[in-house]
Design a protein around this motif. Structure first.
Motif, PDB file in Angstrom:
ATOM      1  N   HIS A   1       0.867  -1.181   0.000  1.00  0.00           N
ATOM      2  CA  HIS A   1       0.000   0.000   0.000  1.00  0.00           C
ATOM      3  C   HIS A   1       0.901   1.228   0.000  1.00  0.00           C
ATOM      4  N   THR A   2       0.654   2.127  -0.929  1.00  0.00           N
ATOM      5  CA  THR A   2       1.448   3.348  -1.042  1.00  0.00           C
ATOM      6  C   THR A   2       0.659   4.518  -0.461  1.00  0.00           C
ATOM      7  N   ALA A   3       1.309   5.270   0.409  1.00  0.00           N
ATOM      8  CA  ALA A   3       0.692   6.440   1.028  1.00  0.00           C
ATOM      9  C   ALA A   3       1.532   7.667   0.705  1.00  0.00           C
ATOM     10  N   LYS A   4       0.870   8.752   0.350  1.00  0.00           N
ATOM     11  CA  LYS A   4       1.570  10.010   0.078  1.00  0.00           C
ATOM     12  C   LYS A   4       1.826  10.731   1.392  1.00  0.00           C
TER      13      LYS A   4
ATOM     14  N   VAL B   1       9.662  10.520  -5.581  1.00  0.00           N
ATOM     15  CA  VAL B   1       8.998  10.490  -6.874  1.00  0.00           C
ATOM     16  C   VAL B   1       9.036  11.893  -7.479  1.00  0.00           C
ATOM     17  N   TYR B   2       9.425  11.962  -8.745  1.00  0.00           N
ATOM     18  CA  TYR B   2       9.422  13.250  -9.462  1.00  0.00           C
ATOM     19  C   TYR B   2       8.274  13.214 -10.452  1.00  0.00           C
ATOM     20  N   ASP B   3       7.316  14.119 -10.299  1.00  0.00           N
ATOM     21  CA  ASP B   3       6.133  14.113 -11.156  1.00  0.00           C
ATOM     22  C   ASP B   3       6.239  15.065 -12.343  1.00  0.00           C
TER      23      ASP B   3
ATOM     24  N   TRP C   1       9.482  17.287  -6.580  1.00  0.00           N
ATOM     25  CA  TRP C   1       9.730  16.020  -5.914  1.00  0.00           C
ATOM     26  C   TRP C   1       8.696  15.808  -4.821  1.00  0.00           C
ATOM     27  N   ALA C   2       8.315  14.563  -4.636  1.00  0.00           N
ATOM     28  CA  ALA C   2       7.400  14.197  -3.564  1.00  0.00           C
ATOM     29  C   ALA C   2       7.905  12.909  -2.931  1.00  0.00           C
ATOM     30  N   LEU C   3       7.483  12.667  -1.713  1.00  0.00           N
ATOM     31  CA  LEU C   3       7.899  11.468  -1.002  1.00  0.00           C
ATOM     32  C   LEU C   3       6.675  10.615  -0.710  1.00  0.00           C
ATOM     33  N   ASN C   4       6.775   9.340  -1.049  1.00  0.00           N
ATOM     34  CA  ASN C   4       5.729   8.373  -0.737  1.00  0.00           C
ATOM     35  C   ASN C   4       6.303   7.322   0.211  1.00  0.00           C
ATOM     36  N   VAL C   5       5.426   6.719   0.977  1.00  0.00           N
ATOM     37  CA  VAL C   5       5.810   5.607   1.833  1.00  0.00           C
ATOM     38  C   VAL C   5       5.054   4.391   1.337  1.00  0.00           C
TER      39      VAL C   5
END
Length: 148
Positions: free
Chosen positions: A53-56, A87-89, A93-97
């Protein structure tokens, strides 16, 4: 791998743990036969139970310490493992767990992380609103991180 065949193999392996010796032996033979036909090993069957499961996080490339501490706490509380993904959209940049676990642990950990993360950010913002407006930004950020 066909999910129907994998489900049948799992049922046979569960039945192989039966207290009836004849039934258990027949189920084990059937499971081994199905595994040979489909080219599946016992490790493949065990790994098929692992879910993700990926959470932002809502954080940038380098997250604040309280976000990583929340991820660690949630993962250990629900018996899951976690991986942080940058993650680069295309714009930023953003970080997901990404949580990994069996028997729904990943889904529950991801949900808990999202809910607790929202509450933590809300409470941190409320705390920062109570601080003196003349403080430097760095001081406010440091105090907010300590509060969180």
């Amino acid at each position: 791998m066909d999910s129907k065949a994998l489900d049948k193999i799992k049922k046979c392996l569960r039945l192989a743990k039966s207290s009836n010796a004849n039934e258990a032996a027949a189920a084990l033979r059937q499971a081994q036969k199905l595994m040979a036909i489909h080219g599946v090993t016992s490790e493949d069957v065990a790994l098929s139970d692992v879910e993700t499961h990926t959470a932002k996080t809502g954080a940038g490339k380098t997250p604040p310490a309280y976000v990583t501490m929340l991820g660690n706490m949630v993962a250990s509380a629900f018996g899951a493992e976690k991986v942080y993904q940058q993650v680069y959209d295309g714009e930023r940049w953003a970080l997901n767990v990404e949580f990994y676990g069996v028997n729904g642990a990943a889904e529950v950990a991801g949900y808990a992380f999202e809910v607790l993360g929202r509450q933590l950010k809300r409470d941190r913002s409320a705390f920062l609103a109570t601080q003196n407006k003349r403080l430097k930004r760095a001081t406010k950020v440091r105090r907010g991180d300590l509060y969180a």
